[in-house]
Design a protein around this motif. Structure first.
Motif, PDB file in Angstrom:
ATOM      1  N   LEU A   1       2.757  -1.015 -17.103  1.00  0.00           N
ATOM      2  CA  LEU A   1       1.583  -1.773 -17.539  1.00  0.00           C
ATOM      3  C   LEU A   1       1.575  -1.897 -19.065  1.00  0.00           C
TER       4      LEU A   1
ATOM      5  N   LEU B   1      -4.203  -6.961  -3.871  1.00  0.00           N
ATOM      6  CA  LEU B   1      -5.043  -5.771  -3.737  1.00  0.00           C
ATOM      7  C   LEU B   1      -6.485  -6.097  -4.097  1.00  0.00           C
ATOM      8  N   ASP B   2      -6.629  -6.806  -5.182  1.00  0.00           N
ATOM      9  CA  ASP B   2      -7.960  -7.151  -5.665  1.00  0.00           C
ATOM     10  C   ASP B   2      -8.708  -7.979  -4.627  1.00  0.00           C
TER      11      ASP B   2
ATOM     12  N   TRP C   1       0.819  -1.212   0.000  1.00  0.00           N
ATOM     13  CA  TRP C   1       0.000   0.000   0.000  1.00  0.00           C
ATOM     14  C   TRP C   1       0.851   1.259   0.000  1.00  0.00           C
ATOM     15  N   THR C   2       1.871   1.267   0.832  1.00  0.00           N
ATOM     16  CA  THR C   2       2.712   2.461   0.895  1.00  0.00           C
ATOM     17  C   THR C   2       3.469   2.651  -0.417  1.00  0.00           C
TER      18      THR C   2
ATOM     19  N   ILE D   1      -0.937  -7.272  -7.368  1.00  0.00           N
ATOM     20  CA  ILE D   1      -2.174  -6.661  -7.828  1.00  0.00           C
ATOM     21  C   ILE D   1      -3.355  -7.543  -7.428  1.00  0.00           C
ATOM     22  N   ALA D   2      -3.157  -8.833  -7.561  1.00  0.00           N
ATOM     23  CA  ALA D   2      -4.228  -9.753  -7.174  1.00  0.00           C
ATOM     24  C   ALA D   2      -4.496  -9.670  -5.677  1.00  0.00           C
TER      25      ALA D   2
ATOM     26  N   ARG E   1       2.958   5.222  -8.712  1.00  0.00           N
ATOM     27  CA  ARG E   1       1.801   4.769  -9.491  1.00  0.00           C
ATOM     28  C   ARG E   1       2.006   5.075 -10.969  1.00  0.00           C
TER      29      ARG E   1
ATOM     30  N   VAL F   1       4.276   2.421 -12.320  1.00  0.00           N
ATOM     31  CA  VAL F   1       3.512   1.192 -12.494  1.00  0.00           C
ATOM     32  C   VAL F   1       2.636   1.283 -13.748  1.00  0.00           C
ATOM     33  N   GLY F   2       2.077   2.466 -13.960  1.00  0.00           N
ATOM     34  CA  GLY F   2       1.266   2.665 -15.163  1.00  0.00           C
ATOM     35  C   GLY F   2       2.089   2.514 -16.433  1.00  0.00           C
TER      36      GLY F   2
ATOM     37  N   PRO G   1       2.294  -9.261 -11.619  1.00  0.00           N
ATOM     38  CA  PRO G   1       0.850  -9.116 -11.373  1.00  0.00           C
ATOM     39  C   PRO G   1       0.385  -9.672 -10.031  1.00  0.00           C
TER      40      PRO G   1
ATOM     41  N   LEU H   1       6.221  -5.386 -14.662  1.00  0.00           N
ATOM     42  CA  LEU H   1       5.235  -5.566 -13.603  1.00  0.00           C
ATOM     43  C   LEU H   1       5.156  -7.030 -13.176  1.00  0.00           C
TER      44      LEU H   1
ATOM     45  N   LEU I   1       2.316   2.025  -3.347  1.00  0.00           N
ATOM     46  CA  LEU I   1       1.377   2.604  -4.311  1.00  0.00           C
ATOM     47  C   LEU I   1       0.820   3.945  -3.844  1.00  0.00           C
ATOM     48  N   ALA I   2       1.138   4.328  -2.623  1.00  0.00           N
ATOM     49  CA  ALA I   2       0.623   5.607  -2.118  1.00  0.00           C
ATOM     50  C   ALA I   2       1.283   6.781  -2.827  1.00  0.00           C
TER      51      ALA I   2
END
Lengths: 115, 115
Positions: free
Chosen positions: B23, B77-78, B7-8, B74-75, B16, B19-20, B71, B69, B10-11
């Motif tokens: 992607l 997080l999901d 989380w930190t 990400i899962a 971010r 990461v984009g 993945p 990346l 991606l904060a």
DNA sequence: GTGCTGTATTCCTTGACCGGAATATAACTG
DNA sequence: CAGTTATATTCCGGTCAAGGAATACAGCAC
């Protein structure tokens, strides 16, 4: 506005814990204080951050303030996550293909183009 | 370990953005530096954080290091998001019900039980 | 009104993080 | 080997966020 603070609001473990508590049901501050083991002022400050991020709403009930989750920002997170989820699904597909070689067929929601 | 730092990691908006970028496709550091407008050391430090969080992998290509990346987080997080998504869907249902009622008879007042 | 309960805010200190500059390391080139 | 490119790390100064203590504020009871 709530976009930038949304991530930082959820970056804190205590705030994620509060959000988790509010997922079960709305709660007054005192209940959150007790459940999280934080001091009352600290809890109020975290709730302030969550409120500024739009993650929670407050309802006044006599002297108590009952906090509840606002699901809208969660949807925002979900939208951000969407393109990455595709990436994840693709990697799952590849994994499934490798597993296919040894076990039976595991159907994925995406039709795999066979070349 | 990677759970807390996810989380930190991606904060930060810059991370971010990185990461984009990843992607779209894996990229060497120099490309990320140019695309983000950050300094090279700063970019490397952000990449370090992302790597510690398990969000990216590195592949060495001559002198360059190509980041891609991963993945899996990400899962994660999901999965965290899933219960909240249900809450969101329920609130969408209620909104749809209200819209259904107002489309029949033009009345914006919801049936409030008066106590 | 006074007192009490529940919650929010302010002040302060400490610790973490960010960015820049300089430096270090690793890999290729000749 | 020395030199160059590509990236990582260290050091430093500023900024920001977190927690504790004390306090302020709001709503209820009397």
């Amino acid at each position: 506005m709530s976009d930038a603070s949304l991530w930082t609001a959820l970056a804190d473990p205590h705030r994620r814990a509060i959000v988790g508590l509010l997922l079960e049901r709305p709660r007054p501050v005192g209940e959150i204080v007790e459940a999280c083991g934080l001091s009352q002022p600290s809890t109020s400050k975290h709730l302030r951050v969550l409120r500024d991020a739009g993650l929670v709403r407050v309802r006044q009930d006599a002297q108590r303030r009952v906090y509840a989750l606002d699901p809208a920002p969660i949807a925002e997170l979900d939208a951000w996550l969407a393109p990455y989820r595709e990436l994840w699904n693709r990697s799952l597909d590849r994994l499934g293909q490798r597993l296919d070689e040894t076990s039976d067929h595991h159907d994925t929601s995406q039709p795999t183009p066979k070349d």
